[in-house]
Structures are given as C-alpha cells and as structure tokens.
Design a protein around this motif. Structure first.
Motif, PDB file in Angstrom:
ATOM      1  N   ALA A  81       0.829  -1.208   0.000  1.00 42.59           N
ATOM      2  CA  ALA A  81       0.000   0.000   0.000  1.00 42.59           C
ATOM      3  C   ALA A  81       0.863   1.257   0.000  1.00 42.59           C
ATOM      4  O   ALA A  81       0.541   2.237  -0.681  1.00 42.59           O
ATOM      5  CB  ALA A  81      -0.937  -0.001   1.200  1.00 42.59           C
ATOM      6  N   ALA A  82       1.960   1.246   0.748  1.00 41.14           N
ATOM      7  CA  ALA A  82       2.842   2.413   0.795  1.00 41.14           C
ATOM      8  C   ALA A  82       3.485   2.678  -0.564  1.00 41.14           C
ATOM      9  O   ALA A  82       3.543   3.828  -1.020  1.00 41.14           O
ATOM     10  CB  ALA A  82       3.915   2.222   1.859  1.00 41.14           C
ATOM     11  N   LEU A  83       3.952   1.634  -1.219  1.00 46.31           N
ATOM     12  CA  LEU A  83       4.585   1.813  -2.531  1.00 46.31           C
ATOM     13  C   LEU A  83       3.580   2.276  -3.581  1.00 46.31           C
ATOM     14  O   LEU A  83       3.844   3.216  -4.335  1.00 46.31           O
ATOM     15  CB  LEU A  83       5.248   0.508  -2.981  1.00 46.31           C
ATOM     16  CG  LEU A  83       6.503   0.117  -2.225  1.00 46.31           C
ATOM     17  CD1 LEU A  83       6.970  -1.264  -2.642  1.00 46.31           C
ATOM     18  CD2 LEU A  83       7.593   1.134  -2.463  1.00 46.31           C
ATOM     19  N   ILE A  84       2.431   1.633  -3.631  1.00 41.32           N
ATOM     20  CA  ILE A  84       1.418   2.024  -4.603  1.00 41.32           C
ATOM     21  C   ILE A  84       0.900   3.424  -4.288  1.00 41.32           C
ATOM     22  O   ILE A  84       0.635   4.217  -5.197  1.00 41.32           O
ATOM     23  CB  ILE A  84       0.282   0.988  -4.647  1.00 41.32           C
ATOM     24  CG1 ILE A  84       0.820  -0.315  -5.243  1.00 41.32           C
ATOM     25  CG2 ILE A  84      -0.902   1.489  -5.460  1.00 41.32           C
ATOM     26  CD1 ILE A  84      -0.158  -1.448  -5.265  1.00 41.32           C
ATOM     27  N   GLY A 103       1.013   6.584  -6.655  1.00 42.53           N
ATOM     28  CA  GLY A 103      -0.256   7.257  -6.899  1.00 42.53           C
ATOM     29  C   GLY A 103      -0.167   8.750  -6.673  1.00 42.53           C
ATOM     30  O   GLY A 103      -0.714   9.541  -7.445  1.00 42.53           O
ATOM     31  N   VAL A 104       0.532   9.160  -5.623  1.00 41.35           N
ATOM     32  CA  VAL A 104       0.718  10.590  -5.358  1.00 41.35           C
ATOM     33  C   VAL A 104       1.521  11.236  -6.489  1.00 41.35           C
ATOM     34  O   VAL A 104       1.170  12.321  -6.975  1.00 41.35           O
ATOM     35  CB  VAL A 104       1.423  10.812  -3.998  1.00 41.35           C
ATOM     36  CG1 VAL A 104       1.899  12.237  -3.843  1.00 41.35           C
ATOM     37  CG2 VAL A 104       0.487  10.432  -2.864  1.00 41.35           C
ATOM     38  N   ILE A 105       2.578  10.572  -6.927  1.00 45.81           N
ATOM     39  CA  ILE A 105       3.402  11.116  -8.005  1.00 45.81           C
ATOM     40  C   ILE A 105       2.588  11.265  -9.288  1.00 45.81           C
ATOM     41  O   ILE A 105       2.619  12.314  -9.946  1.00 45.81           O
ATOM     42  CB  ILE A 105       4.647  10.229  -8.232  1.00 45.81           C
ATOM     43  CG1 ILE A 105       5.587  10.324  -7.029  1.00 45.81           C
ATOM     44  CG2 ILE A 105       5.369  10.620  -9.531  1.00 45.81           C
ATOM     45  CD1 ILE A 105       6.701   9.318  -7.026  1.00 45.81           C
ATOM     46  N   GLY A 122      -5.116   7.536 -13.375  1.00 45.70           N
ATOM     47  CA  GLY A 122      -4.309   6.413 -12.888  1.00 45.70           C
ATOM     48  C   GLY A 122      -3.812   6.652 -11.475  1.00 45.70           C
ATOM     49  O   GLY A 122      -3.811   5.736 -10.638  1.00 45.70           O
ATOM     50  N   GLY A 123      -3.400   7.881 -11.177  1.00 43.93           N
ATOM     51  CA  GLY A 123      -2.943   8.222  -9.826  1.00 43.93           C
ATOM     52  C   GLY A 123      -4.057   8.104  -8.808  1.00 43.93           C
ATOM     53  O   GLY A 123      -3.862   7.572  -7.710  1.00 43.93           O
ATOM     54  N   ILE A 124      -5.246   8.591  -9.162  1.00 43.89           N
ATOM     55  CA  ILE A 124      -6.389   8.485  -8.244  1.00 43.89           C
ATOM     56  C   ILE A 124      -6.740   7.021  -8.003  1.00 43.89           C
ATOM     57  O   ILE A 124      -7.009   6.620  -6.863  1.00 43.89           O
ATOM     58  CB  ILE A 124      -7.589   9.279  -8.792  1.00 43.89           C
ATOM     59  CG1 ILE A 124      -7.295  10.776  -8.731  1.00 43.89           C
ATOM     60  CG2 ILE A 124      -8.865   8.940  -8.031  1.00 43.89           C
ATOM     61  CD1 ILE A 124      -8.303  11.641  -9.460  1.00 43.89           C
ATOM     62  N   ALA A 125      -6.722   6.224  -9.067  1.00 40.47           N
ATOM     63  CA  ALA A 125      -7.024   4.791  -8.917  1.00 40.47           C
ATOM     64  C   ALA A 125      -6.003   4.111  -8.007  1.00 40.47           C
ATOM     65  O   ALA A 125      -6.366   3.265  -7.167  1.00 40.47           O
ATOM     66  CB  ALA A 125      -7.054   4.124 -10.284  1.00 40.47           C
ATOM     67  N   MET A 126      -4.738   4.470  -8.140  1.00 36.46           N
ATOM     68  CA  MET A 126      -3.703   3.880  -7.291  1.00 36.46           C
ATOM     69  C   MET A 126      -3.875   4.306  -5.836  1.00 36.46           C
ATOM     70  O   MET A 126      -3.646   3.494  -4.922  1.00 36.46           O
ATOM     71  CB  MET A 126      -2.313   4.258  -7.802  1.00 36.46           C
ATOM     72  CG  MET A 126      -1.965   3.612  -9.112  1.00 36.46           C
ATOM     73  SD  MET A 126      -0.383   4.162  -9.739  1.00 36.46           S
ATOM     74  CE  MET A 126       0.637   2.801  -9.213  1.00 36.46           C
ATOM     75  N   LEU A 127      -4.271   5.541  -5.597  1.00 37.57           N
ATOM     76  CA  LEU A 127      -4.513   6.000  -4.228  1.00 37.57           C
ATOM     77  C   LEU A 127      -5.698   5.264  -3.605  1.00 37.57           C
ATOM     78  O   LEU A 127      -5.644   4.885  -2.423  1.00 37.57           O
ATOM     79  CB  LEU A 127      -4.748   7.510  -4.209  1.00 37.57           C
ATOM     80  CG  LEU A 127      -3.530   8.373  -4.506  1.00 37.57           C
ATOM     81  CD1 LEU A 127      -3.934   9.834  -4.633  1.00 37.57           C
ATOM     82  CD2 LEU A 127      -2.474   8.197  -3.439  1.00 37.57           C
ATOM     83  N   PHE A 135      -6.078  -1.375   0.480  1.00 41.05           N
ATOM     84  CA  PHE A 135      -5.115  -2.307   1.068  1.00 41.05           C
ATOM     85  C   PHE A 135      -4.897  -1.998   2.554  1.00 41.05           C
ATOM     86  O   PHE A 135      -4.819  -2.908   3.381  1.00 41.05           O
ATOM     87  CB  PHE A 135      -3.784  -2.227   0.316  1.00 41.05           C
ATOM     88  CG  PHE A 135      -3.513  -3.410  -0.560  1.00 41.05           C
ATOM     89  CD1 PHE A 135      -2.385  -4.186  -0.380  1.00 41.05           C
ATOM     90  CD2 PHE A 135      -4.398  -3.768  -1.559  1.00 41.05           C
ATOM     91  CE1 PHE A 135      -2.131  -5.289  -1.183  1.00 41.05           C
ATOM     92  CE2 PHE A 135      -4.156  -4.849  -2.371  1.00 41.05           C
ATOM     93  CZ  PHE A 135      -3.026  -5.613  -2.185  1.00 41.05           C
ATOM     94  N   VAL A 136      -4.769  -0.717   2.893  1.00 41.98           N
ATOM     95  CA  VAL A 136      -4.585  -0.333   4.299  1.00 41.98           C
ATOM     96  C   VAL A 136      -5.829  -0.701   5.106  1.00 41.98           C
ATOM     97  O   VAL A 136      -5.724  -1.229   6.223  1.00 41.98           O
ATOM     98  CB  VAL A 136      -4.267   1.171   4.416  1.00 41.98           C
ATOM     99  CG1 VAL A 136      -4.328   1.633   5.858  1.00 41.98           C
ATOM    100  CG2 VAL A 136      -2.903   1.453   3.817  1.00 41.98           C
ATOM    101  N   LEU A 137      -7.001  -0.451   4.535  1.00 41.24           N
ATOM    102  CA  LEU A 137      -8.248  -0.811   5.208  1.00 41.24           C
ATOM    103  C   LEU A 137      -8.321  -2.316   5.438  1.00 41.24           C
ATOM    104  O   LEU A 137      -8.699  -2.772   6.525  1.00 41.24           O
ATOM    105  CB  LEU A 137      -9.439  -0.328   4.376  1.00 41.24           C
ATOM    106  CG  LEU A 137     -10.814  -0.543   4.980  1.00 41.24           C
ATOM    107  CD1 LEU A 137     -10.974   0.287   6.250  1.00 41.24           C
ATOM    108  CD2 LEU A 137     -11.887  -0.194   3.960  1.00 41.24           C
ATOM    109  N   TRP A 138      -7.933  -3.096   4.445  1.00 42.44           N
ATOM    110  CA  TRP A 138      -7.927  -4.556   4.563  1.00 42.44           C
ATOM    111  C   TRP A 138      -6.960  -5.001   5.665  1.00 42.44           C
ATOM    112  O   TRP A 138      -7.274  -5.872   6.470  1.00 42.44           O
ATOM    113  CB  TRP A 138      -7.533  -5.145   3.219  1.00 42.44           C
ATOM    114  CG  TRP A 138      -7.432  -6.639   3.163  1.00 42.44           C
ATOM    115  CD1 TRP A 138      -8.129  -7.545   3.904  1.00 42.44           C
ATOM    116  CD2 TRP A 138      -6.588  -7.401   2.306  1.00 42.44           C
ATOM    117  NE1 TRP A 138      -7.751  -8.814   3.545  1.00 42.44           N
ATOM    118  CE2 TRP A 138      -6.824  -8.753   2.571  1.00 42.44           C
ATOM    119  CE3 TRP A 138      -5.667  -7.058   1.333  1.00 42.44           C
ATOM    120  CZ2 TRP A 138      -6.155  -9.771   1.897  1.00 42.44           C
ATOM    121  CZ3 TRP A 138      -5.014  -8.070   0.665  1.00 42.44           C
ATOM    122  CH2 TRP A 138      -5.252  -9.406   0.945  1.00 42.44           C
TER     123      TRP A 138
END
Length: 76
Positions: A16-19, A23-25, A50-55, A61-64
C-alpha cells in the motif's frame, strides 16, 4: 500462547505504501499536465485518473490490513 499483530511488517502495508507513493506522483503529474499532452491521449488525463485509482487501491489495502490483521503467535 500469546498472540501479536504483524503491524508494519504486514506485506499489505508495504504494498500500500509503494502504490500510494506512485499514486501521489502520478496524481501530481496529472494535475500539472499540459493540455497538449492530454490531447495526445484522446483527451483523457490518464496520469490523473491512474494516480487516483492507485490512491484508492492503496487505501483499500490499508483498510484490509486494519480490518483483518495477521496474527502471529508469540513463544513465551
């Protein structure tokens, strides 16, 4: 036998951190993109979407990881 949560060592948090970072970039690149570049992609700002989808994916993932943590047995 005691149990402990994996916490930050859970692979889902790392993914989640990497994606999320990517996503922010992409989101920032999509915001500052020139209209000429957007027009090359049929008028769709693919970096922004694409960035919004990655965020969103990273947030899921964090919620999971928070809702279903990995429990590790601890030897005493």
């Amino acid at each position: 036998m005691a149990e402990k949560k994996a916490g930050a060592f859970d692979i889902r948090v790392v993914i989640a951190a990497l994606i999320g970072l990517y996503g922010v970039i992409l989101t920032v690149l999509g915001i500052v993109e020139k209209q000429a570049e957007i027009d090359k992609a049929a008028g769709i700002n693919i970096n922004l979407w694409g960035g919004i989808a990655m965020l969103v994916f990273a947030a899921l993932f964090v919620l999971w990881a928070r809702l279903r943590p990995i429990v590790v047995p601890v030897e005493e």
